[in-house]
Structures are given as structure tokens and as C-alpha cells.
Design an enzyme around this catalytic site. Structure first.
Site, PDB file in Angstrom:
ATOM      1  N   ASP A   1      -2.009 -54.134  12.633  1.00 58.94           N
ATOM      2  CA  ASP A   1      -0.652 -54.739  13.299  1.00 58.94           C
ATOM      3  C   ASP A   1      -0.518 -56.257  12.688  1.00 58.94           C
ATOM      4  OD1 ASP A   1      -2.632 -55.782  15.029  1.00 58.94           O
ATOM      5  OD2 ASP A   1      -2.058 -54.616  16.647  1.00 58.94           O
TER       6      ASP A   1
ATOM      7  N   ASP B   1      -2.288 -53.514  29.373  1.00 56.99           N
ATOM      8  CA  ASP B   1      -1.262 -52.335  29.730  1.00 56.99           C
ATOM      9  C   ASP B   1      -1.915 -51.083  28.945  1.00 56.99           C
ATOM     10  OD1 ASP B   1      -0.768 -52.763  26.968  1.00 56.99           O
ATOM     11  OD2 ASP B   1       1.260 -53.240  27.407  1.00 56.99           O
TER      12      ASP B   1
ATOM     13  N   HIS C   1      -2.243 -50.699  25.634  1.00 52.86           N
ATOM     14  CA  HIS C   1      -1.752 -50.426  24.298  1.00 52.86           C
ATOM     15  C   HIS C   1      -3.106 -50.432  23.254  1.00 52.86           C
ATOM     16  CE1 HIS C   1      -1.214 -54.981  24.068  1.00 52.86           C
ATOM     17  NE2 HIS C   1      -2.184 -54.837  23.171  1.00 52.86           N
TER      18      HIS C   1
ATOM     19  N   GLU D   1       2.640 -49.672  22.461  1.00 50.73           N
ATOM     20  CA  GLU D   1       2.773 -50.132  24.144  1.00 50.73           C
ATOM     21  C   GLU D   1       3.299 -48.933  24.669  1.00 50.73           C
ATOM     22  OE1 GLU D   1       2.104 -52.931  24.763  1.00 50.73           O
ATOM     23  OE2 GLU D   1       3.121 -54.635  24.008  1.00 50.73           O
TER      24      GLU D   1
HETATM   25  C1  F6R Z   1      -4.881 -56.481  17.850  1.00 49.14           C
HETATM   26  C2  F6R Z   1      -4.374 -55.269  18.523  1.00 49.14           C
HETATM   27  C3  F6R Z   1      -4.234 -55.276  19.872  1.00 49.14           C
HETATM   28  C4  F6R Z   1      -5.498 -55.975  20.627  1.00 49.14           C
HETATM   29  C5  F6R Z   1      -5.016 -55.951  22.293  1.00 49.14           C
HETATM   30  C6  F6R Z   1      -6.044 -56.812  22.846  1.00 49.14           C
HETATM   31  O1  F6R Z   1      -4.743 -56.108  16.369  1.00 49.14           O
HETATM   32  O2  F6R Z   1      -4.356 -54.201  17.935  1.00 49.14           O
HETATM   33  O3  F6R Z   1      -4.349 -54.042  20.310  1.00 49.14           O
HETATM   34  O4  F6R Z   1      -6.642 -55.367  20.366  1.00 49.14           O
HETATM   35  O5  F6R Z   1      -4.064 -56.659  22.501  1.00 49.14           O
HETATM   36  O6  F6R Z   1      -6.008 -58.258  22.540  1.00 49.14           O
HETATM   37  P1  F6R Z   1      -7.304 -59.329  22.992  1.00 49.14           P
HETATM   38  O7  F6R Z   1      -8.596 -58.656  22.291  1.00 49.14           O
HETATM   39  O8  F6R Z   1      -6.770 -60.469  22.447  1.00 49.14           O
HETATM   40  O9  F6R Z   1      -7.644 -59.006  24.469  1.00 49.14           O
END
Ligand code: F6R
Length: 256
Positions: free
Chosen positions: A63, A132, A134, A139
Site C-alpha cells: 500500500d 481494527d 485490517h 479496512e
Molecule cells: C502497512 C500495512 C498495514 C499495517 C497495519 C499495522 O503496509 O499494510 O496493514 O501493517 O496498519 O501497522 P503497524 O505495524 O504500524 O502497527
């Protein structure tokens, strides 16, 4: 799903690194799907320390924020070059990260999917998980069949990511993310989660029903998923003792 619970974040990330290292040794031209954020940092540090050969490896990131200049310190381009690519011998032309400034986002997303297909598909996808549930930036309520596309971050995710930007207001609202359908086509999904803030999302994803309310729960439908957790992230799993026993009693040929 194989649930691997380790006493420390470093130990859990170390196992994930060994899984990737084994793939790169078996298949030097492997295609990796990569994630950003806090979670993969200890993994990338461990991989860098292993001095692996990345010269034939191809990568696709999950992403990117829309509208953030590529050189912005919080862009996922900056993150990946800073934390991994600059420190290994990857060929820049083999690196793919969604272009959050593409003039035609839908056309870019379609071409990203085509590039993944042309590369032979993703051998191993690294995933973090949002509080959440994701994965990527899919989401809750994302289509479980979705492909790479634009998504709008939830207030919760913007709040969670405010720590990188200094304020919630500075976190972009829109992102490009691989879809859940895209992630489900990876041959192996390697999900990492560390810390108590992930415990609820992990428990729902692993032990709850398959539901788009927790997008990571769809991984229950994937044939090869490994989940590397530290103890706090495993804190709400009802079957934690079973998962620990299984891991500790793996036959030698299955060990990482
Ligand atoms: C980022 C991604 C997101 C993160 C998630 C957790 O490339 O795909 O799904 O893995 O938001 O983020 P952190 O690791 O910062 O808690």
C-alpha cells in the site's frame, strides 16, 4: 493457520526472517509482498543482518498513501528504501510500490495487478494487522474479493498512524492498497503482530468467524498462513497453550 507465539518481539520477527531467508535460498528469484509500519521493522533488521542475496528478488508493497510526495519521510516509498532496500542488494527496477501520485489511480491499480501477475504472482506476502483487523489498508467491510484499489482510512487507523505524522490531521485519508483477493493469491501469507494493542484483532482473526468486519479473518480460508506473535499480541487467544505446544513439538524437518 500456523500460530507461532514467542516470548519476545525479536524472537517472533527472527522466525519470520528465517522463513523468508529459506525461501530466498530455495528460490533466489522469489517474489515478495512487503508491508510497512512499525511491525515489520524488526523483521527487516533481521533480514539485513542475514546478508541474503536480493539481486534476483522482486518485491511488491501492499500500500501507499495517496497524495503524499514520494520523498515525504512518511511515504511508504521512503519507508521501504530507508528500512530495507538501501541496505540490501536489490535491483531498483525489481521494486514495486503503489504510486500514490499516479494521475489515473484506477488505471494504475489495474496495472499493478498486471505487474504482479506478470511476475508470476507473490510467493510470500508479509502482513501486519491493524487494531481494527485490517490487512494492507483493507479496512473493515472491505470486499473479501477486492483487488488493488483506492480505500479511505477509518478514523481509528488515522488515529493509530498519527504517531508517524505528529498529528491526526496530517494523516492522509486515502490510500492505494492491494485488495484482499490480491493478498489471498499469495502462495504463503506471513502475518506478524506485536504488542497488546493487536491482541483483540489477532484473536478475532484467528479464532473468530470469517467476516469482513475483521478483514484478517479471511486468512482462515488461505491454505498456507503463518502468524508470528509476541506474547502480548497473543494475549487474547483462547487456544494459546495449544498453539505453543504445537510449535514446540514440531517434527525437526518442519522447524524453521
Ligand atoms: C502497512 C500495512 C498495514 C499495517 C497495519 C499495522 O503496509 O499494510 O496493514 O501493517 O496498519 O501497522 P503497524 O505495524 O504500524 O502497527
Amino acid at each position: 493457520m500456523e500460530i507461532i507465539i514467542q516470548p519476545t518481539t525479536e524472537a517472533a520477527a527472527g522466525i519470520a526472517a528465517r522463513i523468508i531467508a529459506r525461501l530466498l535460498r530455495d528460490k533466489p528469484d522469489a517474489v515478495l509482498g512487503l508491508a510497512t509500519g512499525s511491525t515489520p521493522l524488526p523483521l527487516y533488521q533481521a533480514l539485513v543482518a542475514m546478508n541474503l542475496d536480493w539481486s534476483k528478488v522482486t518485491t511488491f508493497n501492499l500500500d501507499e498513501y495517496i497524495g503524499l510526495p514520494r520523498e515525504h519521510p512518511q511515504s511508504y516509498h521512503s519507508f521501504m528504501w530507508e528500512n530495507l532496500f538501501r541496505q540490501v542488494n536489490i535491483a531498483p527496477e525489481n521494486v514495486h510500490i503503489p504510486d500514490g501520485n499516479a494521475p489515473d489511480i484506477p488505471a494504475f491499480c489495474a496495472s499493478y495487478e498486471n505487474q504482479i501477475r506478470a511476475a508470476g504472482g507473490i510467493d510470500l506476502q508479509v502482513l501486519g494487522i491493524g487494531t481494527d483487523g485490517h490487512i494492507g489498508f483493507n479496512e473493515p467491510t472491505s470486499s473479501l474479493a477486492s483487488r488493488t484499489r483506492i480505500k479511505t482510512l477509518t478514523p481509528q487507523t488515522r488515529k493509530d498512524n498519527a504517531r508517524f505524522f505528529g498529528s491526526e490531521d496530517s494523516v492522509p485519508h486515502h490510500v492505494i492498497t492491494m485488495g484482499i483477493g490480491t493478498i489471498m493469491e499469495a502462495r504463503l501469507n506471513l502475518l506478524l503482530a506485536f504488542g497488546p494493542s493487536k491482541a483483540n484483532a489477532v484473536a478475532e482473526a484467528v479464532e473468530g468467524p470469517v467476516t469482513s468486519i475483521n478483514p484478517a479473518s479471511v486468512l482462515q480460508m488461505h491454505p498456507v498462513v503463518k502468524v508470528c506473535l509476541d506474547e502480548p499480541a497473543a494475549g487474547q487467544l483462547q487456544r494459546a497453550d495449544y498453539f505453543r505446544w504445537v510449535y514446540e513439538n514440531k517434527p525437526a524437518w518442519q522447524a524453521f
